[in-house]
Scaffold this motif. Sequence first.
Motif, mmCIF file in Angstrom:
data_model
loop_
_atom_site.group_PDB
_atom_site.id
_atom_site.type_symbol
_atom_site.label_atom_id
_atom_site.label_comp_id
_atom_site.label_asym_id
_atom_site.label_seq_id
_atom_site.Cartn_x
_atom_site.Cartn_y
_atom_site.Cartn_z
ATOM 1 N N THR A 15 37.202 34.989 49.322
ATOM 2 C CA THR A 15 36.871 36.180 48.542
ATOM 3 C C THR A 15 36.585 37.362 49.454
ATOM 4 O O THR A 15 36.973 38.485 49.144
ATOM 5 C CB THR A 15 35.677 35.934 47.600
ATOM 6 N N ALA A 16 35.945 37.106 50.578
ATOM 7 C CA ALA A 16 35.677 38.189 51.527
ATOM 8 C C ALA A 16 36.983 38.723 52.112
ATOM 9 O O ALA A 16 37.169 39.935 52.229
ATOM 10 C CB ALA A 16 34.754 37.702 52.636
ATOM 11 N N THR A 17 37.894 37.818 52.455
ATOM 12 C CA THR A 17 39.177 38.218 53.017
ATOM 13 C C THR A 17 39.995 39.016 52.005
ATOM 14 O O THR A 17 40.610 40.026 52.345
ATOM 15 C CB THR A 17 39.991 36.975 53.460
ATOM 16 N N LEU A 18 39.995 38.562 50.750
ATOM 17 C CA LEU A 18 40.772 39.225 49.708
ATOM 18 C C LEU A 18 40.076 40.456 49.138
ATOM 19 O O LEU A 18 40.704 41.271 48.467
ATOM 20 C CB LEU A 18 41.065 38.242 48.566
ATOM 21 N N GLY A 19 38.777 40.551 49.364
ATOM 22 C CA GLY A 19 38.024 41.691 48.842
ATOM 23 C C GLY A 19 37.823 41.620 47.337
ATOM 24 O O GLY A 19 37.829 42.648 46.666
ATOM 25 N N ILE A 20 37.675 40.393 46.815
ATOM 26 C CA ILE A 20 37.461 40.220 45.378
ATOM 27 C C ILE A 20 36.205 39.389 45.155
ATOM 28 O O ILE A 20 35.706 38.728 46.050
ATOM 29 C CB ILE A 20 38.667 39.538 44.692
ATOM 30 N N HIS A 21 35.705 39.432 43.941
ATOM 31 C CA HIS A 21 34.521 38.656 43.567
ATOM 32 C C HIS A 21 34.903 37.191 43.395
ATOM 33 O O HIS A 21 36.037 36.861 43.050
ATOM 34 C CB HIS A 21 33.942 39.209 42.257
ATOM 35 N N ARG A 22 33.946 36.294 43.624
ATOM 36 C CA ARG A 22 34.184 34.854 43.521
ATOM 37 C C ARG A 22 34.721 34.477 42.144
ATOM 38 O O ARG A 22 35.650 33.676 42.026
ATOM 39 C CB ARG A 22 32.885 34.098 43.802
ATOM 40 N N SER A 23 34.174 35.054 41.088
ATOM 41 C CA SER A 23 34.634 34.716 39.733
ATOM 42 C C SER A 23 36.071 35.167 39.503
ATOM 43 O O SER A 23 36.816 34.521 38.767
ATOM 44 C CB SER A 23 33.702 35.297 38.668
ATOM 45 N N THR A 24 36.468 36.252 40.152
ATOM 46 C CA THR A 24 37.859 36.712 40.055
ATOM 47 C C THR A 24 38.793 35.700 40.691
ATOM 48 O O THR A 24 39.841 35.359 40.123
ATOM 49 C CB THR A 24 38.034 38.083 40.736
ATOM 50 N N LEU A 25 38.419 35.181 41.853
ATOM 51 C CA LEU A 25 39.223 34.160 42.515
ATOM 52 C C LEU A 25 39.343 32.915 41.645
ATOM 53 O O LEU A 25 40.440 32.385 41.449
ATOM 54 C CB LEU A 25 38.625 33.796 43.871
ATOM 55 N N LEU A 26 38.220 32.450 41.110
ATOM 56 C CA LEU A 26 38.246 31.255 40.272
ATOM 57 C C LEU A 26 39.098 31.462 39.029
ATOM 58 O O LEU A 26 39.852 30.571 38.620
ATOM 59 C CB LEU A 26 36.822 30.852 39.886
ATOM 60 N N TYR A 27 39.008 32.640 38.419
ATOM 61 C CA TYR A 27 39.826 32.953 37.246
ATOM 62 C C TYR A 27 41.312 32.931 37.596
ATOM 63 O O TYR A 27 42.125 32.345 36.888
ATOM 64 C CB TYR A 27 39.445 34.322 36.674
ATOM 65 N N ARG A 28 41.665 33.542 38.717
ATOM 66 C CA ARG A 28 43.073 33.586 39.120
ATOM 67 C C ARG A 28 43.614 32.208 39.450
ATOM 68 O O ARG A 28 44.746 31.879 39.102
ATOM 69 C CB ARG A 28 43.254 34.541 40.297
ATOM 70 N N LEU A 29 42.800 31.384 40.114
ATOM 71 C CA LEU A 29 43.221 30.011 40.409
ATOM 72 C C LEU A 29 43.422 29.220 39.118
ATOM 73 O O LEU A 29 44.384 28.460 38.979
ATOM 74 C CB LEU A 29 42.202 29.311 41.315
ATOM 75 N N HIS A 30 42.518 29.417 38.160
ATOM 76 C CA HIS A 30 42.657 28.757 36.858
ATOM 77 C C HIS A 30 43.928 29.225 36.152
ATOM 78 O O HIS A 30 44.665 28.415 35.573
ATOM 79 C CB HIS A 30 41.426 29.029 35.990
ATOM 80 N N LEU A 31 44.204 30.501 36.203
ATOM 81 C CA LEU A 31 45.395 31.057 35.575
ATOM 82 C C LEU A 31 46.671 30.497 36.210
ATOM 83 O O LEU A 31 47.609 30.106 35.500
ATOM 84 C CB LEU A 31 45.372 32.582 35.688
ATOM 85 N N ILE A 32 46.697 30.404 37.519
ATOM 86 C CA ILE A 32 47.849 29.827 38.223
ATOM 87 C C ILE A 32 48.044 28.378 37.800
ATOM 88 O O ILE A 32 49.162 27.946 37.508
ATOM 89 C CB ILE A 32 47.671 29.941 39.755
#
Length: 58
Positions: A15-32
């Motif tokens: 999340t730090a590398t991508l510059g996004i919030h942790r919940s955003t990462l989890l949502y995107r992984l779930h969507l994928i």
Amino acid sequence: MTQSSDRRTDRTDRTATLGIHRSTLLYRLHLIRSLTQYDLTDPETQFNLQLATRIQLA
């Protein structure tokens, strides 16, 4: 326990590398996962996706 704390650290790093919030990462992984039916926790799947991405970028 070690594995889950390692995963948490890994996600925090991502999340730090991508510059996004942790919940955003989890949502995107779930969507994928939902759209592709890929198990993103499977090491072979991770390798294949990373390899495909690198080939596409080359």
